[in-house]
Design an enzyme around this catalytic site. Structure first.
Site: not given
Ligand code: AMP
Length: 280
Positions: A36-37, A186, A61, A150, A30-31, A147, A184
């Site tokens: 982490g990303h 967003s 979502q 989640d 989601m940017g 990741g 970490k």
């Molecule tokens: P999001 O942008 O929050 O939807 O996350 C996009 C992807 O990055 C998802 O698969 C998350 O699980 C992964 N992700 C977010 N934060 C972390 C983190 N701290 N460590 C590992 N993966 C992460």
């Protein structure tokens, strides 16, 4: 690096890559990207010829009372991070490009979405499964990266891919943390300085639970009770859930006699944060 905004651009480019026999990895996000990303993008770059990072704050979502409007966005920084990490394309569609006026098809799932975040956010995984299914159809990746941050989402996507016979491999990647332990996210950007300190209670609870199990505790309820007590000692924290489930069926479980996921969701002020660990 290509910045694509339409489904057609992505499909045309991927078709070209596939014609050349190149493998394609997908990292859905989601940017407002952080390390982490980036760890997912790095892994994808190491394992595929071409990597597509989707940057899309998926409206379906989010529930009406959630943070869709305020979710942080910075496309320029996201593109810079993706390019410097070796991605070949960022896909950044507008909501209308993904959900036209005639959009009425959703991917729904039972069981694995019932507990944890599925309980507090009843329409969340329907939105996640639907958008991820669309991204899989648009990008047709050989591998897709998610990741463990989640963890329920990872279990849900693995189940969807298996149940619907999708032609790709789902790769789970470890949680990346700040130096002091906070996972970490967003959403960490929402925290005030005082809340940022208070948010440490999540990772402290995770590390406490991990240590108890490493030291031989096998009663899950005792582990959850100790973690709950620790979180409740922080005045700014309000527990949404502290639960133990089987990994990866996400059914409530009480004994540590099989792989389990211990997952927490905690409000720090108005910000809802999640963290977890898996114990064997
Ligand atoms: P999001 O942008 O929050 O939807 O996350 C996009 C992807 O990055 C998802 O698969 C998350 O699980 C992964 N992700 C977010 N934060 C972390 C983190 N701290 N460590 C590992 N993966 C992460």
């Amino acid at each position: 690096m290509i910045l694509a905004r339409t489904v057609k651009e992505v499909k045309d480019q991927v078709r070209e890559w596939k014609k050349q026999g190149l493998s394609v990895g997908l990292v859905p996000t989601m940017g407002y990207l952080h390390e982490g990303h980036q760890s997912l993008v790095k892994r994808a770059v190491a394992e595929n010829d071409k990597v597509v990072v989707s940057v899309f704050v998926n409206p379906i979502q989010f529930a009406p009372n959630e943070d869709l409007e305020t979710y942080p966005r910075d496309l320029e920084a996201d593109c810079a991070l993706c390019e410097s990490t070796g991605a070949a394309m960022v896909f950044h569609p507008e909501p209308d490009e993904m959900y036209g006026d005639d959009f009425t098809t959703f991917v729904d799932m039972t069981g694995v979405t019932k507990e944890l975040c599925g309980k507090s956010r009843p329409t969340h995984f329907r939105g996640v499964c639907t958008v991820v299914n669309k991204l899989f159809n648009i990008v047709t990746p050989d591998k897709a990266y998610f990741g463990q941050k989640d963890a329920q989402q990872l279990a849900v996507i693995r189940r969807m891919v298996r149940n619907l016979n999708m032609n790709l491999e789902v790769v789970g990647c470890p949680i990346i943390r700040e130096a002091d332990g906070l996972a970490k996210s967003s959403r960490n950007t929402y925290l005030s300085a005082e809340e940022r300190k208070a948010a440490l209670v999540l990772s402290k609870a995770i590390f406490l639970g991990e240590k108890m199990i490493k030291d031989g505790e096998r009663d899950g309820d005792k582990v959850l009770a100790a973690m709950t007590q620790l979180i409740e000692s922080e005045p700014l924290a309000k527990i949404d859930y502290v639960e133990m489930v089987k990994w990866d069926s996400i059914e409530i479980h009480h004994q540590i006699d099989c792989p389990v996921l211990i997952a927490i969701a905690v409000y720090i002020g108005k910000t809802r944060l999640i963290d977890n660990f898996i114990a064997e």
